[in-house]
Design a protein around this motif. Structure first.
Motif, mmCIF file in Angstrom:
data_model
loop_
_atom_site.group_PDB
_atom_site.id
_atom_site.type_symbol
_atom_site.label_atom_id
_atom_site.label_comp_id
_atom_site.label_asym_id
_atom_site.label_seq_id
_atom_site.Cartn_x
_atom_site.Cartn_y
_atom_site.Cartn_z
ATOM 1 N N GLU A 6 0.844 -1.188 0.000
ATOM 2 C CA GLU A 6 0.000 0.000 0.000
ATOM 3 C C GLU A 6 0.880 1.238 0.000
ATOM 4 O O GLU A 6 1.561 1.523 0.988
ATOM 5 C CB GLU A 6 -0.923 0.000 1.208
ATOM 6 C CG GLU A 6 -1.914 -1.155 1.218
ATOM 7 C CD GLU A 6 -2.946 -1.029 2.310
ATOM 8 O OE1 GLU A 6 -3.603 0.029 2.385
ATOM 9 O OE2 GLU A 6 -3.085 -1.982 3.096
ATOM 10 N N ILE A 7 0.846 1.977 -1.082
ATOM 11 C CA ILE A 7 1.769 3.092 -1.258
ATOM 12 C C ILE A 7 1.654 4.134 -0.144
ATOM 13 O O ILE A 7 2.639 4.781 0.225
ATOM 14 C CB ILE A 7 1.551 3.737 -2.654
ATOM 15 C CG1 ILE A 7 2.796 4.527 -3.074
ATOM 16 C CG2 ILE A 7 0.311 4.593 -2.686
ATOM 17 C CD1 ILE A 7 2.736 4.976 -4.539
ATOM 18 N N ILE A 8 0.470 4.259 0.418
ATOM 19 C CA ILE A 8 0.253 5.261 1.451
ATOM 20 C C ILE A 8 1.023 4.939 2.737
ATOM 21 O O ILE A 8 1.301 5.822 3.558
ATOM 22 C CB ILE A 8 -1.261 5.411 1.733
ATOM 23 C CG1 ILE A 8 -1.541 6.720 2.470
ATOM 24 C CG2 ILE A 8 -1.791 4.217 2.510
ATOM 25 C CD1 ILE A 8 -3.013 7.049 2.540
ATOM 26 N N ASN A 9 1.388 3.672 2.922
ATOM 27 C CA ASN A 9 2.119 3.251 4.119
ATOM 28 C C ASN A 9 3.616 3.057 3.873
ATOM 29 O O ASN A 9 4.345 2.674 4.794
ATOM 30 C CB ASN A 9 1.537 1.934 4.649
ATOM 31 C CG ASN A 9 0.104 2.073 5.111
ATOM 32 O OD1 ASN A 9 -0.280 3.109 5.650
ATOM 33 N ND2 ASN A 9 -0.689 1.046 4.903
ATOM 34 N N MET A 10 4.061 3.317 2.655
ATOM 35 C CA MET A 10 5.440 3.027 2.279
ATOM 36 C C MET A 10 6.299 4.291 2.272
ATOM 37 O O MET A 10 5.793 5.403 2.102
ATOM 38 C CB MET A 10 5.467 2.376 0.890
ATOM 39 C CG MET A 10 4.698 1.066 0.824
ATOM 40 S SD MET A 10 4.344 0.509 -0.866
ATOM 41 C CE MET A 10 5.991 0.050 -1.424
#
Length: 246
Positions: A6-10
């Motif tokens: 999940e890009i938002i958590n990376m």
């Protein structure tokens, strides 16, 4: 099962590494609009995101944050509804694609949970074909009519799905804590002769906001529907990305 990226958590470094490994991203498209008295306004978001996560698990694609708003003009007077203009939805899709293209994403998959976003997806991808070096595909419940005939017991309202057995079953499979089946109803509104030929909208027709029979929904039906669509979408994503090395 692979962990969803999940890009938002990376971090930026994790995203760069993920793109280097497999430059494919999935964008869930939803809407914030009424879905009867038994379902939350975020149905289209939850369904698009739920399908997208499963596809990412099976393919290794990167998951983008869901787009929470769509073209919801027909429900614009109902509290909670947030509607973007149709061409704004198209513009947002294009802006996202241009952003991803700058740092190496090669394929963008649009997974839609809101019927009215389909036109925006179609025309955005056509325009992007001439603007970026990126492949794009757009998905909205593949073979939906056939799948519904196999798994649902009620008829649709003139081929439309909204807060009905279909969507309610999917929500019971994905977000059962947000479904109140005690408030589920059956409603097939009359269709005026000028519907589809004038500004008469869905919001003018239904008292409950349901188009179909939500009372027949079940978690078991939802799980069957969900698995069928996941299998079909994964197959299409793999077909679209077959030339990308992982």
């Amino acid at each position: 099962m692979a962990k969803v990226k999940e890009i938002i958590n990376m971090t930026r470094d994790e995203v760069a590494a993920a793109i280097e490994e497999f430059p494919v991203a999935i964008l869930p498209l939803g809407a914030t609009e009424q879905h009867g008295h038994h379902l939350p306004l975020g149905v289209d978001i939850f369904l698009a995101e739920g399908l997208s996560k499963k596809i990412c698990e099976k393919t290794g694609a990167i998951l983008l944050p869901s787009l929470p708003f769509g073209y919801s003009w027909v429900w614009r007077d109902i509290p909670g509804t947030v509607s973007l203009q149709q061409h704004h939805v198209e513009a947002v899709i294009k802006d996202i694609a241009h952003s991803l293209n700058r740092y190496g994403v090669k394929t963008l998959i649009l997974v839609n949970g809101h019927d009215s976003n389909n036109s925006s997806m179609k025309y955005a991808t056509r325009e992007l074909q001439d603007e970026v070096e990126m492949d794009m595909i757009y998905l909205f419940y593949p073979d939906i009519q056939h799948v519904m005939k196999q798994n649902c017991d009620s008829e649709t309202w003139h081929g439309m799905i909204h807060a009905c057995e279909f969507e309610t079953s999917l929500m019971l499979a994905l977000k059962p804590e947000l479904v109140d089946m005690s408030k589920a109803v059956k409603e097939y509104p009359d269709q005026p002769p000028l519907y589809g030929k004038s500004t008469i909208s869905l919001g003018d027709l239904s008292k409950s906001g349901v188009f179909g029979d939500a009372t027949l929904a079940s978690k078991e039906k939802g799980e069957r529907l969900l698995q069928t669509f996941i299998d079909k979408m994964v197959e299409l994503v793999k077909l679209a990305t077959r030339d990308i090395k992982k």
